[in-house]
Every structure is written in C-alpha cells, then in structure tokens.
Design a protein around this motif. Sequence first.
Motif, PDB file in Angstrom:
ATOM      1  N   ARG A   1      16.831  18.278   5.024  1.00  0.00           N
ATOM      2  CA  ARG A   1      17.038  18.319   3.664  1.00  0.00           C
ATOM      3  C   ARG A   1      16.573  17.064   3.071  1.00  0.00           C
ATOM      4  O   ARG A   1      17.142  16.055   3.284  1.00  0.00           O
ATOM      5  CB  ARG A   1      18.511  18.846   3.413  1.00  0.00           C
ATOM      6  CG  ARG A   1      18.704  19.215   2.151  1.00  0.00           C
ATOM      7  CD  ARG A   1      20.218  19.928   2.083  1.00  0.00           C
ATOM      8  NE  ARG A   1      20.498  20.243   0.537  1.00  0.00           N
ATOM      9  CZ  ARG A   1      21.059  19.218  -0.129  1.00  0.00           C
ATOM     10  NH1 ARG A   1      21.738  18.319   0.215  1.00  0.00           N
ATOM     11  NH2 ARG A   1      21.346  19.657  -1.602  1.00  0.00           N
ATOM     12  N   THR A   2      16.118  17.321   1.806  1.00  0.00           N
ATOM     13  CA  THR A   2      15.648  16.161   0.751  1.00  0.00           C
ATOM     14  C   THR A   2      16.237  16.469  -0.428  1.00  0.00           C
ATOM     15  O   THR A   2      16.301  17.353  -0.892  1.00  0.00           O
ATOM     16  CB  THR A   2      14.295  15.751   0.729  1.00  0.00           C
ATOM     17  OG1 THR A   2      13.594  16.811   0.179  1.00  0.00           O
ATOM     18  CG2 THR A   2      13.756  15.129   2.075  1.00  0.00           C
ATOM     19  N   HIS A   3      16.776  15.300  -1.150  1.00  0.00           N
ATOM     20  CA  HIS A   3      17.215  15.528  -2.539  1.00  0.00           C
ATOM     21  C   HIS A   3      16.098  15.271  -3.738  1.00  0.00           C
ATOM     22  O   HIS A   3      15.121  14.548  -3.426  1.00  0.00           O
ATOM     23  CB  HIS A   3      18.322  14.328  -2.930  1.00  0.00           C
ATOM     24  CG  HIS A   3      19.389  14.352  -1.797  1.00  0.00           C
ATOM     25  ND1 HIS A   3      20.159  15.266  -1.231  1.00  0.00           N
ATOM     26  CD2 HIS A   3      19.429  13.301  -0.679  1.00  0.00           C
ATOM     27  CE1 HIS A   3      20.954  14.810  -0.092  1.00  0.00           C
ATOM     28  NE2 HIS A   3      20.652  13.771  -0.029  1.00  0.00           N
TER      29      HIS A   3
ATOM     30  N   HIS B   1      22.045  12.435  -6.739  1.00  0.00           N
ATOM     31  CA  HIS B   1      23.487  12.099  -6.601  1.00  0.00           C
ATOM     32  C   HIS B   1      23.945  10.909  -7.422  1.00  0.00           C
ATOM     33  O   HIS B   1      24.786  10.191  -7.018  1.00  0.00           O
ATOM     34  CB  HIS B   1      23.940  11.962  -4.821  1.00  0.00           C
ATOM     35  CG  HIS B   1      23.355  13.330  -4.422  1.00  0.00           C
ATOM     36  ND1 HIS B   1      24.227  14.506  -4.654  1.00  0.00           N
ATOM     37  CD2 HIS B   1      22.340  13.613  -3.643  1.00  0.00           C
ATOM     38  CE1 HIS B   1      23.548  15.539  -3.809  1.00  0.00           C
ATOM     39  NE2 HIS B   1      22.441  14.996  -3.245  1.00  0.00           N
ATOM     40  N   GLY B   2      23.000  10.307  -8.029  1.00  0.00           N
ATOM     41  CA  GLY B   2      23.109   9.004  -8.676  1.00  0.00           C
ATOM     42  C   GLY B   2      22.862   7.827  -7.732  1.00  0.00           C
ATOM     43  O   GLY B   2      23.480   6.668  -7.973  1.00  0.00           O
ATOM     44  N   VAL B   3      22.229   7.830  -6.899  1.00  0.00           N
ATOM     45  CA  VAL B   3      21.780   6.797  -5.995  1.00  0.00           C
ATOM     46  C   VAL B   3      20.448   6.104  -6.575  1.00  0.00           C
ATOM     47  O   VAL B   3      19.532   6.865  -7.054  1.00  0.00           O
ATOM     48  CB  VAL B   3      21.415   7.098  -4.613  1.00  0.00           C
ATOM     49  CG1 VAL B   3      20.963   6.081  -3.680  1.00  0.00           C
ATOM     50  CG2 VAL B   3      22.791   7.938  -3.931  1.00  0.00           C
TER      51      VAL B   3
ATOM     52  N   LEU C   1      12.196   7.165   0.757  1.00  0.00           N
ATOM     53  CA  LEU C   1      12.880   7.604   1.889  1.00  0.00           C
ATOM     54  C   LEU C   1      14.220   7.476   1.864  1.00  0.00           C
ATOM     55  O   LEU C   1      14.938   8.605   1.953  1.00  0.00           O
ATOM     56  CB  LEU C   1      12.374   7.227   3.207  1.00  0.00           C
ATOM     57  CG  LEU C   1      10.893   7.502   3.317  1.00  0.00           C
ATOM     58  CD1 LEU C   1      10.334   6.632   4.596  1.00  0.00           C
ATOM     59  CD2 LEU C   1      10.696   9.044   4.069  1.00  0.00           C
ATOM     60  N   GLY C   2      14.749   6.324   1.374  1.00  0.00           N
ATOM     61  CA  GLY C   2      16.250   6.123   1.002  1.00  0.00           C
ATOM     62  C   GLY C   2      16.877   7.159   0.173  1.00  0.00           C
ATOM     63  O   GLY C   2      17.899   7.803   0.228  1.00  0.00           O
ATOM     64  N   LEU C   3      16.026   7.324  -0.972  1.00  0.00           N
ATOM     65  CA  LEU C   3      16.414   8.105  -2.060  1.00  0.00           C
ATOM     66  C   LEU C   3      16.359   9.702  -1.824  1.00  0.00           C
ATOM     67  O   LEU C   3      17.462  10.517  -2.256  1.00  0.00           O
ATOM     68  CB  LEU C   3      15.404   7.844  -3.350  1.00  0.00           C
ATOM     69  CG  LEU C   3      15.635   6.653  -3.981  1.00  0.00           C
ATOM     70  CD1 LEU C   3      14.691   6.413  -5.253  1.00  0.00           C
ATOM     71  CD2 LEU C   3      17.112   6.397  -5.033  1.00  0.00           C
ATOM     72  N   GLU C   4      15.420  10.122  -0.902  1.00  0.00           N
ATOM     73  CA  GLU C   4      15.328  11.423  -0.447  1.00  0.00           C
ATOM     74  C   GLU C   4      16.291  11.803   0.591  1.00  0.00           C
ATOM     75  O   GLU C   4      16.592  12.963   0.475  1.00  0.00           O
ATOM     76  CB  GLU C   4      13.812  11.674  -0.082  1.00  0.00           C
ATOM     77  CG  GLU C   4      12.667  11.807  -1.143  1.00  0.00           C
ATOM     78  CD  GLU C   4      11.262  12.247  -0.533  1.00  0.00           C
ATOM     79  OE1 GLU C   4      10.401  12.394  -1.504  1.00  0.00           O
ATOM     80  OE2 GLU C   4      10.953  12.241   0.415  1.00  0.00           O
TER      81      GLU C   4
ATOM     82  N   THR D   1      24.455   8.713  -1.015  1.00  0.00           N
ATOM     83  CA  THR D   1      25.210   7.704  -1.499  1.00  0.00           C
ATOM     84  C   THR D   1      24.499   6.246  -1.022  1.00  0.00           C
ATOM     85  O   THR D   1      23.619   6.298  -0.416  1.00  0.00           O
ATOM     86  CB  THR D   1      26.908   7.452  -0.461  1.00  0.00           C
ATOM     87  OG1 THR D   1      26.232   6.784   0.776  1.00  0.00           O
ATOM     88  CG2 THR D   1      27.524   8.511  -0.405  1.00  0.00           C
ATOM     89  N   ALA D   2      24.981   5.159  -1.630  1.00  0.00           N
ATOM     90  CA  ALA D   2      24.049   3.825  -1.663  1.00  0.00           C
ATOM     91  C   ALA D   2      24.263   3.282  -0.253  1.00  0.00           C
ATOM     92  O   ALA D   2      23.271   2.804   0.196  1.00  0.00           O
ATOM     93  CB  ALA D   2      24.748   2.717  -2.494  1.00  0.00           C
ATOM     94  N   GLU D   3      25.386   3.593   0.769  1.00  0.00           N
ATOM     95  CA  GLU D   3      25.509   2.824   1.719  1.00  0.00           C
ATOM     96  C   GLU D   3      24.557   3.992   2.653  1.00  0.00           C
ATOM     97  O   GLU D   3      24.211   3.392   3.861  1.00  0.00           O
ATOM     98  CB  GLU D   3      26.841   2.721   2.413  1.00  0.00           C
ATOM     99  CG  GLU D   3      26.929   1.981   3.665  1.00  0.00           C
ATOM    100  CD  GLU D   3      28.386   1.682   4.335  1.00  0.00           C
ATOM    101  OE1 GLU D   3      28.528   0.863   5.165  1.00  0.00           O
ATOM    102  OE2 GLU D   3      29.389   2.033   3.523  1.00  0.00           O
ATOM    103  N   LYS D   4      24.704   5.123   2.657  1.00  0.00           N
ATOM    104  CA  LYS D   4      23.681   5.944   3.638  1.00  0.00           C
ATOM    105  C   LYS D   4      22.374   5.477   3.329  1.00  0.00           C
ATOM    106  O   LYS D   4      21.810   5.479   4.377  1.00  0.00           O
ATOM    107  CB  LYS D   4      24.061   7.522   3.196  1.00  0.00           C
ATOM    108  CG  LYS D   4      25.368   7.853   3.704  1.00  0.00           C
ATOM    109  CD  LYS D   4      25.230   9.502   3.457  1.00  0.00           C
ATOM    110  CE  LYS D   4      27.061  10.198   3.670  1.00  0.00           C
ATOM    111  NZ  LYS D   4      26.980  11.287   2.852  1.00  0.00           N
ATOM    112  N   ALA D   5      22.115   5.210   2.116  1.00  0.00           N
ATOM    113  CA  ALA D   5      20.503   4.859   1.965  1.00  0.00           C
ATOM    114  C   ALA D   5      20.228   3.823   2.491  1.00  0.00           C
ATOM    115  O   ALA D   5      19.126   3.517   3.091  1.00  0.00           O
ATOM    116  CB  ALA D   5      20.437   4.657   0.252  1.00  0.00           C
ATOM    117  N   LEU D   6      21.209   2.812   2.656  1.00  0.00           N
ATOM    118  CA  LEU D   6      21.096   1.479   3.258  1.00  0.00           C
ATOM    119  C   LEU D   6      20.731   1.725   4.759  1.00  0.00           C
ATOM    120  O   LEU D   6      19.867   1.337   5.515  1.00  0.00           O
ATOM    121  CB  LEU D   6      22.084   0.761   3.203  1.00  0.00           C
ATOM    122  CG  LEU D   6      22.232  -0.758   3.656  1.00  0.00           C
ATOM    123  CD1 LEU D   6      23.207  -1.553   2.950  1.00  0.00           C
ATOM    124  CD2 LEU D   6      22.562  -0.787   5.227  1.00  0.00           C
TER     125      LEU D   6
END
Length: 366
Positions: free
Chosen positions: A12-14, A34-36, A63-66, A70-75
């Motif tokens: 799934r992508t955002h 989600h505000g990331v 890829l981090g945004l999609e 959350t910010a830490e999940k993107a990391l």
Amino acid sequence: QCTYLEVEQAERTHAVGLSRPAWLWGAEMGANEHGVCIGNEAVWGREEVGDDEALLGMDLVRLGLERADTAEKALTVIVDLLEKYGQGGNCMESHMAFTYYNSFLIADRKEAWVLETSGKYWAAEKVEGGVRNISNQLSITTKIDREHPELKEYAKSKGWWDGKKEFDFAATYSYVDTARMTTSRGRYCEGYKLLNKHKGSITSEIMMEILRDKESGINMEGGFMTTGSMVSVLPQNPDLPCIHFFTGTPDPARSVFKPFIFVPNITQLLKTSSPTFGQDDPVKKQPRFQSKPDRRHELYKKHESAAVVMGTIEEKGKKKNMLKEIQQLEKQKISEMESILQNGRLDINQVVNLFSQCVDEELKIY
C-alpha cells in the motif's frame, strides 16, 4: 520503477505531493497525506562515491513518503532500502557525472529526525527541540539516536576512529571540524544562524523569508539556481490540517509559495506537472542522456518569461508591479491558511482546488 532501478512494490502506498526534478522519478522534497515531510541534501565525505547506478537520494525521499505514516517509519524505510540496494548514480540530467551521498530532514506532527549517510553507513539524530537544519555537509556529531550496526567498526577498520575518543559521526566520516560548524561561513552555518535568530517565533512567513535569503547562499545563484522551495506547517493538534506551501518554480525570491492541503478527490495538478516520455525518455535508454526533451510545465514556462522581463533594466516599473502582485497573492493565501488553522474549519470543496487556483492566479500575474 525508480530512476535507475526497480524495487519490489509495497502493498500500500500513501498520497504524496512532490517537488521533483522533472527528469527523474524521485523528489528533492515532499509531503504525504499523514503529515510526513522529507527533504534531502547532497553530502560528501571520506567514503568515495562510486559511479554504479543504484537508488538516488531523491528516490529514497519519495519511497519514504509513499511507504511511511510517521517520520521514524520513513527513516526505517530509507535505511532498509539503502541496505538492500545502495545509493548512487548520476544526479544530473547530463552525460557529465554528478554524484553524491545524502542527508535527510524528516518530520511529522510529533517529531523530527536528521538522517545522514555515507555509502551504506548512516547515523540518525532525533531532534529534541529548538531548530535544526541540514546542508551540503555531515552535521550529526555525538548525539546519535540510531545508527548502522557496523558504523563504528567500519570507521575503525578504515583508521578514521581509534575506538577510544568519543565517536563524532561528522568528524569521523568527513573532514568537517565539528567545533566550528556553526561559526564557519557556509550554507549550513548561515541557515543555523537565521533559524536561531527567530527561534521560538518561526512562522511560515519567516521560513519563506529565510529560504529567499541570497546573502547566506541559501537561495543560490550562479552555478546552480534554487529550483523549488517548500514550507510546511504541521499542527500538533490532529484535528487541524497540515498545510504545505510549494513554489514549483525557480528562485523563491520571485516565486509564490502556493498552499496545498491533502483532501480526497484532488485531480492531477496539470499546470505544475512536467510532461513524461515513458520508455522513449533519454534517461531510460542506454547510453543515457543523449538528448534533452523540453520538460517545462506551463507555470515554469510563464515564470521563465516573466523572469526575463524582471531581469531587464528597461522594465523596472513592470518588475516592481509584478513583484508587488506576487507578494500580495502570497500574503492573501497565508492569511487564508491562518484563518483555517485558527477556526479549525475546513471546507473540503473549496480546498480541493486550493493549489490549482493559486497557480491560475499566479499565471495571470505573469
């Protein structure tokens, strides 16, 4: 399909809004539903950058945004992909190679992280308060909250760190004198100073002013031009919308920061989307970059011809009027966004065309 590589698809992508160089798949910066928010910068250090094509830092931003809410999940998304695929490849639409490693500023409503890389090795710092910026140098020193499992061992094996003195990532992996980082003249230091000057009272308008600052080198002129700028307001109250301002045009000093809010049913932003060429794109064919198609979108073209008028001495009066109208339009949009945040009321039908309407108004000025 990323710029040079294919990676496995996520389940799934955002929804994302991206400010991207027109020729590639990724983005310099962007935000998701989600505000990331993520932005990246080129960095160099002791580890030589190879010529192999892998993921670009800009691919990793997208890829981090999609893939993260959350910010830490993107990391985590970014460092996992970095481990699996590596980073590298030409970062410029040209047969002249321009390669670098990447640093990332990652934020959401609740927290922010700085992630800095050297090859497959990385360090991350959780921003606990105050202000934080990144630029074209490693800036994480001794406060490391997450790291590559072999970060220190690798530095030891290369003779960069003796294993005894306190580990300082920027000093070890690059040639930066970290004691002088915030005092030596350069974009990192100048950005730090401007943010600190307004610490505790930064508004979206102040942030735009900082991004427009030419003296500091933040708004670049010369070999490179600042090609896009973005400011995001991420309210901690989850009932309020995140507001993202994008220029979508070069040089923020003569561009309008246009507001964008994620709501359902947004149609494609045609006037700020560059044309795509599919498999016929010179970037996709080997050898790459043999020709350059016209990638300019409608707003870019109009902005470019307006810039010519603004740059000529004979047109001084026109320049003044145009700049005045640009500033008025932006001020009007900022105050509209402020009233949304103060009243907590969002008319989704009005907001769905918020960005597109502002683009139309900007086109009229040009």
